[in-house]
Each structure stands twice: as structure tokens, then as C-alpha cells.
Design a protein around this motif. Structure first.
Motif, PDB file in Angstrom:
ATOM      1  N   ASN A  46      -4.513   1.727  -7.814  1.00  0.00           N
ATOM      2  CA  ASN A  46      -4.939   2.495  -6.653  1.00  0.00           C
ATOM      3  C   ASN A  46      -4.428   3.931  -6.736  1.00  0.00           C
TER       4      ASN A  46
ATOM      5  N   ARG B 115     -10.083   5.344  -8.285  1.00  0.00           N
ATOM      6  CA  ARG B 115      -9.943   4.136  -7.490  1.00  0.00           C
ATOM      7  C   ARG B 115      -9.137   4.525  -6.253  1.00  0.00           C
ATOM      8  N   ASP B 116      -9.715   4.271  -5.075  1.00  0.00           N
ATOM      9  CA  ASP B 116      -9.044   4.728  -3.855  1.00  0.00           C
ATOM     10  C   ASP B 116      -7.918   3.768  -3.453  1.00  0.00           C
ATOM     11  N   GLN B 117      -7.276   4.090  -2.327  1.00  0.00           N
ATOM     12  CA  GLN B 117      -6.113   3.314  -1.901  1.00  0.00           C
ATOM     13  C   GLN B 117      -6.467   1.902  -1.459  1.00  0.00           C
ATOM     14  N   ASN B 118      -7.756   1.638  -1.228  1.00  0.00           N
ATOM     15  CA  ASN B 118      -8.208   0.292  -0.862  1.00  0.00           C
ATOM     16  C   ASN B 118      -8.600  -0.534  -2.082  1.00  0.00           C
ATOM     17  N   GLY B 119      -8.531   0.074  -3.268  1.00  0.00           N
ATOM     18  CA  GLY B 119      -8.891  -0.649  -4.481  1.00  0.00           C
ATOM     19  C   GLY B 119     -10.346  -0.521  -4.868  1.00  0.00           C
ATOM     20  N   ASP B 120     -11.118   0.314  -4.174  1.00  0.00           N
ATOM     21  CA  ASP B 120     -12.541   0.483  -4.486  1.00  0.00           C
ATOM     22  C   ASP B 120     -12.736   1.590  -5.510  1.00  0.00           C
TER      23      ASP B 120
ATOM     24  N   HIS C 191     -14.953   4.537  -7.565  1.00  0.00           N
ATOM     25  CA  HIS C 191     -15.961   5.551  -7.289  1.00  0.00           C
ATOM     26  C   HIS C 191     -16.262   6.306  -8.575  1.00  0.00           C
TER      27      HIS C 191
END
Length: 883
Positions: free
Chosen positions: A853, A866-871, A873
């Protein structure tokens, strides 16, 4: 036999009067001159000596074995020879003629050659800012147009360097000493021209000449630092030119011992209450006889203790710290020749400019520049290596009067005059109800004929080493009374300058008082501290300060101090001591001193203080000015110019022109925030005497990349303990200790890094941490973090790993160089992808889902993150592709 040979005056451009005197230690007028002939009562000698003769003076006539007094009745010279008529008849048995040995009968004329030039130069060795000894020299040029000058020069050109002194006086309301030094005859120069021929004599203040003399002592003792300084300056032979009331030394050290913080002020001189043993001035103890440091190195060592510099100016020896100049006034202690002192202050700043209102004018053509700011200051600190033996049992002192003893062999003892043995113990009262009783505590330390014995009658305050095969009294006795209550007893032997094998230490106790079968005293916590020497260089460590304000290029390596900054309660004698009863009515008493108030954020010992002081003076580039100023200036003054204060680095005073040319540097004192960021005490904390009444902090907080972490706790087990724990946790019985220790004796296993409660949120799964050994700054090993580390965690989980060396308390965890760089903010002109990492995609050519993350990368025409939510982009061109 001494006196003034030359005395000449010079008036400067501003009409200041100066007088220069040439003083001869062995000057007695007419020297011993060979007789070349004679007749009647007249004796003939070569050359024209009329200026050294007068009718009525007494001379000595010399034979090969005797002298004869002769009174001068007539003098004649043709310019080539001199005829001396006396009341004695000429005889061929007389070989020489010269001045009488009786001082009152000597004719010692003082001559007045014309002064052409007079200059004094101050300079030094080593670092411009931190140099400890700023030596000086004075050059005086005379015009030789007289026959007496020729005779003087012939007489003294082969004299010893310390026989001729040069004195400069300045007239205010009377003649006052301005400078004193020693003429070095091999530095005399003259021009190859006809008379008046200029002769230039160069005299040195003698500080550099101290390199030629060893600090030799017939007995080793502990002395005040000021006494050491006085003794060193005495070597120069110049003290005779100060009167009893003249200022001799002015000292302005701003450090103060914390031992005396309740009883001393800035009126008190640190060099007067601080003591140092002569052992510190031993250079090479393996030499026979013992090789001492030079007096120069001894003086430099004393100055380095307090980050001082010493120089001679305006008739005084100045001992100053550069930091003194950060205020408008300087507080100093003024010593006279007898070693007593008073205190006072002076304003040091002299304004510089050409408007007419300044103290000093500045000539055109000067140059500005910089000394580089310091990136790091370092010092190699001496380490005290000592052994310790703790007796497993104590003594019960029974009221029956039967002597109880414990003893142990502490092995080979060796020290070269800097270590001693300390035996300490706790004495507690038993259950007796009698009013008065006591116990004798006898200490025996012996090996063959070598032993310690108490001095005088018991109780004995001190002991002495003996080497005697016939002695039967080998005890050192102290007495503890019941009225003392629970107490501690210490025996500190004199220094050891020998080697002895199988040294035995024996402690005995005998009850004195009414008979009873109970226990009168308990003696426990019996410890022996003794010196050990290592055969390599592992008895040193480096202390350093990294610049807290920025990154520069200069690294400053400081010479080690002559002392050991050891903890209180260790057995080294290589430390300074303080008179704890200074300024009160109690008797003189020396105690060990560790920490000092130096106006930093902490109270450091002197070795760390030296490093911190060096950094505080150059936390940024230090501006310097090279120029010539006009006016009355001495090195103990500063230049206030361009809204800055400049302190001298080196300069030359032209007395006739009232000009001073030289180099000055900007004074800065950034003491706030300057601290040792990584330091472990130079001895094992386990070697500290538990009964000395002081608890010391041995490890400071460390910030090295993971700024929330303090030094870690013990984090490894031996392979044997690891296997044992694993089997027991599985419910089994472990019986393979011997087998595993045989095949894996040196391995250690690390499963997690133990730390104090974690206060941050900056360590994540996959980070690579190095563990740095706190003693030598080497990497012990590196580990991969297996889980994110939450706030409050007391351990960092890592991939299990075997290591050659243990992970111990005080070792330092840092992000491994080349693996992780951590910061609150990153600012750069350019980021570059190396192209080695694969994109976080599952198709062919991708690296799969491996981003953590918050991570991002540029790859080809894409941006992945990868954002802090694990998604995940992706950006391609101006199109956003959320996955």
C-alpha cells in the motif's frame, strides 16, 4: 650573573613608547678572553673591548689551575687590540682575563643600539579554530654601527638558545611588560653591507621549544591542573620578569564541574579545583627509563581537556575558549606568580571601520573567505579495560572474635602506571545490642614478594606497594564501628607499574567488643576491580557528532584526550578528580568527576564535550577575514565588523606602524541541539561498582533513520537455547544440549528484534532493516520485516535467521542502505526509474501483485500505484484505469 645588555626605545606612529631589552642570563660584562701577551702590569687581548672596561673595576686573571684578582688602572686600544693595565704584574702563566665572579665587583654596561623594526607574530599548529597552542615570536632589528655590538655578537653567537631573553615593555604610567621570549641564535640574520648594518634577532615565546623537554618526574603524584601549567611555564625561565603583583595567567574557562555546582560560581577557577595524575603524561612505559610526553604535549593535553587555547600577549598568558567571545564581556580569573587568583571581566570587542568613531581602522585590499562548515566532528576516546571479580559469598562477623576470611586468585595483573586495584564491600550491622563494638577489616593483596601494606597505625587511610621476601606484615586495615551504621568500605591501592602472576586478594574480618555468639556485622557485595591490558587496539572507540543543521564537507578529527572518561567506581587512575570541599571549611578531599556543565543540552564528560564544542563552533561555514587594521589591538580582543564578531586565528603586530595584519574568523556558538547522538560508555556497564552512589546513563537515545526507535533490547538466542525453547513449546523434553553445542557453538538465532514500545508508524512488511553494533558501527546482519509494526509494539517480527554474532541490548536498527529510504517529505529535481522492477500486472512480463500500500512506479508509458486501501491504479497518457 645576568643583566640587561641592550635597552632601546621605539615610538610608534601614534606616539606609544616601547622599550626592548636584551637580557643575558650569564652576562657579566667582559667575558673570559685569551691573553695574547703583556709587559709590566699591562695585559694584551685581541680586538677592541673598551666598551666593556672601566678604570677601577675588578677582573680575574686565570692560570691553568687558579685565579688572581686584578684591579684595572688603565685602558688603551688601537682598534685591533686592547691593553689593560692592572695592579698585577704580567706573567706568561696567566692565560685569560675576564670579569670577576663577585657580582658587586662586575662592570656590566648596558648599550643602546638603534631600533629599526619591531614585530610580534602569533600563529599556531593544527586547526585554525581549535588549535590549542598559539605560539608567538618577536623579531627586532638593530642598526649595528658600534664596536660593542660586534663584541656582543662574537660572544653570544655560539651561546645556548635559552641564555638570551628578549623583553618588550610598553609605557602607560610606567613601563609594563608586553612580551617576553627566548632568542634563538640560529635565527639571527644580518645584511652583507657596510655599517650601519641591520641585524635581525628572532625570539620565541618558548611554547614551541617545550617540545624538546620531557615531562620528567622523580615521583608520580596528583596535582592541580594550574600547578601543572605553572610548572610547564617555569621551564621557559621567563617568570623572573613578572613582579609579584603582575598578572601572569588569565583563565576564562566556562566549563564547571557538577560535583561543585552548589558551592562554586564563575568566580572560581576550574583549573584550581581540578586535579590530574602525573601518570597521564607518560608516553611509552615500555621504555627504560620511562618515556614521558614532552612538556609541549602535556600543555596541549591540558588545554584540550577544556577546548582551550593558550597564548602570550600584553604581558599575560591567556587561557581562553573560543566560545568566550560570544558575549560582549569575558569573565576571567587572574593568577599571579604565587598561584593565587582574583576574578574580573573585560569587554573584548573593538569596533572596526573608517568613519572616525571606531576603535580600529581597516586598510583597503582585505579578503573575505570561509572555513568549511563541519559535517562531522570525531574523537578517538581511550577505553579503560578492567577485570572484575565478585565474591559469591560474604562474611559473617561473629561476636566470638574468631577471624573470618574469603580469598580469590585474580590472575595476572599488569598496568603501566595508569591503573590500580579497587576492593569494595558493603558492611551491615547484625543483631547486637551492645553500645560500642567494631570490626577490623584486613585486606591482603599479594603475589610472591609483591604485596600491599597499610601505611601507619590502624585504621590506615592508604596503602603502599612493597617488594620484599622477608616481610610478615602484609595487611591493610580499616575499622568499622557499630555507630557508623550500614556503610560501604573501599580500598584503593596506589597505581600499579608492574606485572604479577597469580595475584591473591584476601579479605578478613575480626570482631572487637564484648563477647557474644551472635552476628555483629554482615559483609557482602565484595568486589575487586583490577586493570587489564589488551594487546591490540580494541581499547579505543570513536565518539562523534553529526551536524544537526545541514550537510557540509569538513570532517574534523580531534586528538584523543589524555584522560579516560570512565564511569565513577572503575579502577583506572587515568581520570581527573575534583576537590569536593573546594570553597568550604572542610578538609581537602578528592572525588572522581565525570560530567560537566558546558552549557549544552546535556551534561557531558570531557571527551564528548570536546567533540560537541568542536561542532558548535562550525555548524555552518565560518566566515574569515584577511586584512590589516590600524590601531591598538591584541589577540585577546575581537573585531566587531560587518555585524559580526571575529576572533584571531593568526596575526602580526607592527609596533612602529601601529598595524596588525592577519586572519580572523567569525565566532559562532551553536550549542543548542548539538549532542552526541550515538555513544555507549567506554566500559561495560556491568563493571560499574554498584555501591558508588551514582547511577549513570550509559546509552543515549539514537536517531538513525528510524527516528522513533531507541537502541534495541537483546534479540537473539544461541542455537542451543533456540532449539530447547522450540522443543519445550511443542511439549517435548530437550536432551540434546551437548550435541548441539558441539556442532553449533557460535551460532545465534533471531526471530524478532526486541525494542522499547514503538511510538511511530513507519515500519512495514517487506522493509529491510540493518542491525548496527553499538561498539564498532559495523553491520551485524540485516533482516526482512514480516508484518507491519503497529504503535506500541515491543518487537519487530523478521524472517528467522541465524547470525554469527548476537543481537544485543544497545545495538541500533536502521533501514538498510540501498533498500529503504524513509522521510516525512522528499524534494528533488528529478526522479529516475532504473528499469529493473517489473510492473505489478498478472499478464506476461508482469511481476504480479507485489506492491505494498502506498507504493508507485513508472514503467514504459504507464504509472502504477496501489492506494492505502490496497486497490491498484494505472495511468496511461491522460486516462486513468482503476483496477
Amino acid at each position: 650573573m645576568s643583566g640587561v645588555i641592550f635597552s632601546s626605545e621605539l615610538r610608534s606612529d601614534n606616539n606609544t613608547r616601547y622599550k626592548v631589552e636584551l637580557f643575558g642570563d650569564d652576562y657579566n660584562g667582559l667575558p673570559k678572553v685569551e691573553i695574547i701577551g703583556g709587559t709590566g702590569n699591562t695585559f694584551y687581548i685581541n680586538k677592541d673591548w673598551r666598551d666593556f672596561l672601566q678604570v677601577g673595576q675588578d677582573l680575574f686573571l686565570y692560570t691553568s689551575s687558579s685565579t688572581q684578582s686584578a684591579n684595572v688602572t688603565g685602558i688603551f686600544s688601537n682598534g685591533i687590540t686592547t691593553q689593560i693595565t692592572t695592579d698585577q704584574s704580567y706573567s706568561a702563566t696567566y692565560t685569560h682575563i675576564g670579569s670577576s665572579d663577585i657580582v658587586s665587583n662586575q662592570f656590566k654596561p648596558t648599550f643602546n643600539p638603534r631600533l629599526v623594526d619591531l614585530k610580534t607574530e602569533w600563529k599556531g599548529e593544527g586547526d585554525e579554530i581549535l588549535g590549542s597552542i598559539k605560539s608567538s615570536s618577536t623579531s627586532v632589528t638593530y642598526a649595528n654601527n658600534d664596536r660593542y655590538f660586534d663584541r656582543f655578537f662574537e660572544q653570544y653567537q655560539i651561546t645556548q638558545d635559552n641564555k638570551l631573553k628578549l623583553l618588550v615593555y610598553r609605557y602607560t604610567t610606567d613601563w609594563e611588560l608586553d612580551w617576553a621570549g627566548i632568542i634563538v641564535m640560529d635565527l639571527v640574520q644580518w645584511s652583507n653591507i657596510d655599517k650601519p648594518r641591520p641585524y635581525t634577532f628572532k625570539a620565541i615565546d618558548g611554547l614551541d621549544a617545550l617540545k624538546k623537554y620531557e615531562y620528567t618526574q622523580t615521583t608520580l603524584s596528583v596535582n592541580k591542573i594550574q600547578s601543572n601549567i605553572f610548572e610547564i611555564l617555569d621551564i621557559l625561565g621567563l617568570k623572573q620578569f613578572w613582579s609579584a603583583s603582575d598578572a601572569y595567567i588569565r583563565e576564562s574557562i566556562e566549563y564547571s564541574s557538577r560535583v561543585l555546582e552548589a558551592t562554586t560560581t564563575t568566580d572560581d577557577s576550574p583549573i584550581d579545583y581540578t586535579y590530574i595524575p602525573d601518570n597521564m603524561f607518560i608516553g611509552d612505559t615500555n621504555e627504560n627509563p620511562t618515556q614521558y610526553l614532552s612538556y609541549y604535549d602535556a600543555l596541549k593535553g591540558l588545554m584540550d581537556l577544556f577546548s582551550c587555547r593558550i597564548y602570550h600577549a600584553d604581558g599575560v598568558y591567556w587561557i581562553q575558549q573560543v566560545r568566550n567571545f560570544d558575549a560582549t564581556t569575558i569573565k576571567y580569573r587572574e593568577y599571579i606568580k604565587d598561584g593565587t587568583y582574583t576574578d574580573d571581566t573585560y569587554t573584548h570587542q573593538k569596533s572596526v571601520g573608517n568613519s572616525g568613531s571606531e576603535n580600529l581602522n581597516i586598510l583597503a585590499g582585505g579578503t573575505f573567505g570561509y572555513f568549511a562548515g563541519a559535517y562531522r566532528t570525531r574523537i578517538l576516546a581511550k577505553q579503560h579495560i578492567e577485570g572484575k571479580l565478585t565474591f559469591g559469598s560474604g562474611l559473617f562477623v561473629f561476636g566470638t572474635g574468631v577471624t573470618q576470611s574469603i580469598s580469590a586468585n585474580i590472575g595476572t595483573i599488569k598496568s603501566d602506571g595508569v591503573g590500580h586495584i579497587r576492593v569494595g564491600m558493603r558492611v551491615r550491622l547484625g543483631n547486637f545490642k551492645f553500645a560500642n563494638y567494631s570490626t577490623n577489616i584486613d585486606l591482603e593483596i599479594y603475589s610472591g614478594n609483591r604485596y600491599i601494606k597499610g601505611v601507619g597505625n590502624a585504621p590506615q587511610l592508604e596503602g603502599k606497594w612493597y617488594d620484599d621476601p622477608n616481610s610478615t606484615n602484609r595487611k591493610w586495615t580499616k575499622i568499622v564501628k557499630n555507630t557508623s551504621g550500614d556503610t560501604y568500605v573501599f580500598f584503593d591501592t596506589p597505581v600499579i607499574n608492574f606485572e604479577a602472576d597469580n595475584m591473591i586478594v584476601k579479605v578478613s574480618a575480626t570482631y572487637n567488643g564484648p563477647i557474644d555468639t551472635g552476628v555483629a556485622f554482615y559483609i557482602d557485595n565484595v568486589q575487586v576491580l583490577f586493570p587489564e591490558l589488551t594487546s591490540d587496539d580494541e581499547n579505543t572507540m570513536t565518539l562523534e557528532v553529526v551536524n544537526p543543521s545541514g550537510f557540509y564537507t569538513k570532517e574534523v578529527e580531534l586528538d584523543p584526550l589524555i584522560i579516560v572518561d570512565s564511569e565513577i567506581g572503575t579502577s583506572t587512575i587515568a581520570k581527573i578528580q575534583i576537590d569536593e570541599n573546594y570553597n568550604n571549611t572542610q578538609s581537602f578531599s578528592l572525588v572522581e568527576s565525570t560530567t560537566w556543565d558546558c552549557d549544552f543540552d546535556t551534561y557531558p564528560p570531557l571527551s564528548p564535550a570536546r567533540v560537541m564544542e568542536a561542532m558548535s563552533l562550525q555548524t555552518k561555514p565560518v566566515e574569515k577575514i584577511m586584512s590589516t587594521i590600524v590601531g591598538d589591538y591584541y589577540p585577546y580582543q575581537s573585531l566587531a565588523y560587518n555585524d559580526k564578531v571575529y576572533v584571531f586565528s593568526g596575526c602580526t603586530r607592527d609596533y612602529g606602524m601601529d598595524e596588525v595584519s592577519g586572519e580572523w574568523f567569525e565566532q559562532i556558538s551553536a550549542r543548542t541541539g548539538v549532542a552526541i547522538k550515538r555513544i555507549k560508555d567506554i566500559i561495560d556497564p556491568n563493571d560499574i561498582d554498584i555501591n558508588n552512589g551514582e547511577v549513570a546513563e550509559n546509552t543515549y537515545k539514537i536517531y538513525r533513520g528510524i527516528e522513533e526507535l531507541t537502541p534495541m533490547l537483546n534479540s537473539s538466542d544461541t542455537y542451543t537455547v533456540f532449539q530447547k525453547n522450540r522443543v519445550i513449546e511443542d511439549g517435548g523434553v530437550f536432551e540434546g544440549v551437548d550435541f548441539i553445542e558441539e556442532f553449533f557453538p557460535d551460532n545465534y538465532v533471531v526471530q524478532q528484534i526486541n525494542i522499547p514500545p514503538y511510538e511511530g508508524n513507519r515500519i512495514y512488511q517487506g522493509d529491510i532493516l540493518s542491525v548496527i553494533n553499538s561498539n564498532n558501527n559495523n553491520e551485524t546482519d540485516y533482516f526482512e520485516v514480516t508484518e507491519d509494526v503497529p504503535i506500541g509494539a515491543e518487537a519487530i517480527p523478521v524472517v528467522q535467521k541465524e547470525t554469527t554474532y548476537p543481537i544485543s541490548e544497545g545495538d541500533i536498527p536502521v533501514f538498510k542502505k540501498g533498500e529503504v529510504t524513509e522521510s516525512n517529505k522528499v524534494r528533488a529535481d528529478l526522479f529516475q526509474m532504473k528499469g529493473n522492477a517489473l510492473p505489478p500486472t498478472t499478464e506476461s512480463g508482469g511481476g504480479g501483485d507485489y506492491f505494498k500500500n502506498g507504493e508507485f512506479m513508472f514503467y514504459g508509458r504507464h504509472i502504477y500505484w496501489r492506494d492505502q486501501n490496497g486497490d491498484y491504479h494505472t495511468l496511461q497518457g491522460n486516462t486513468h484505469h482503476p483496477d
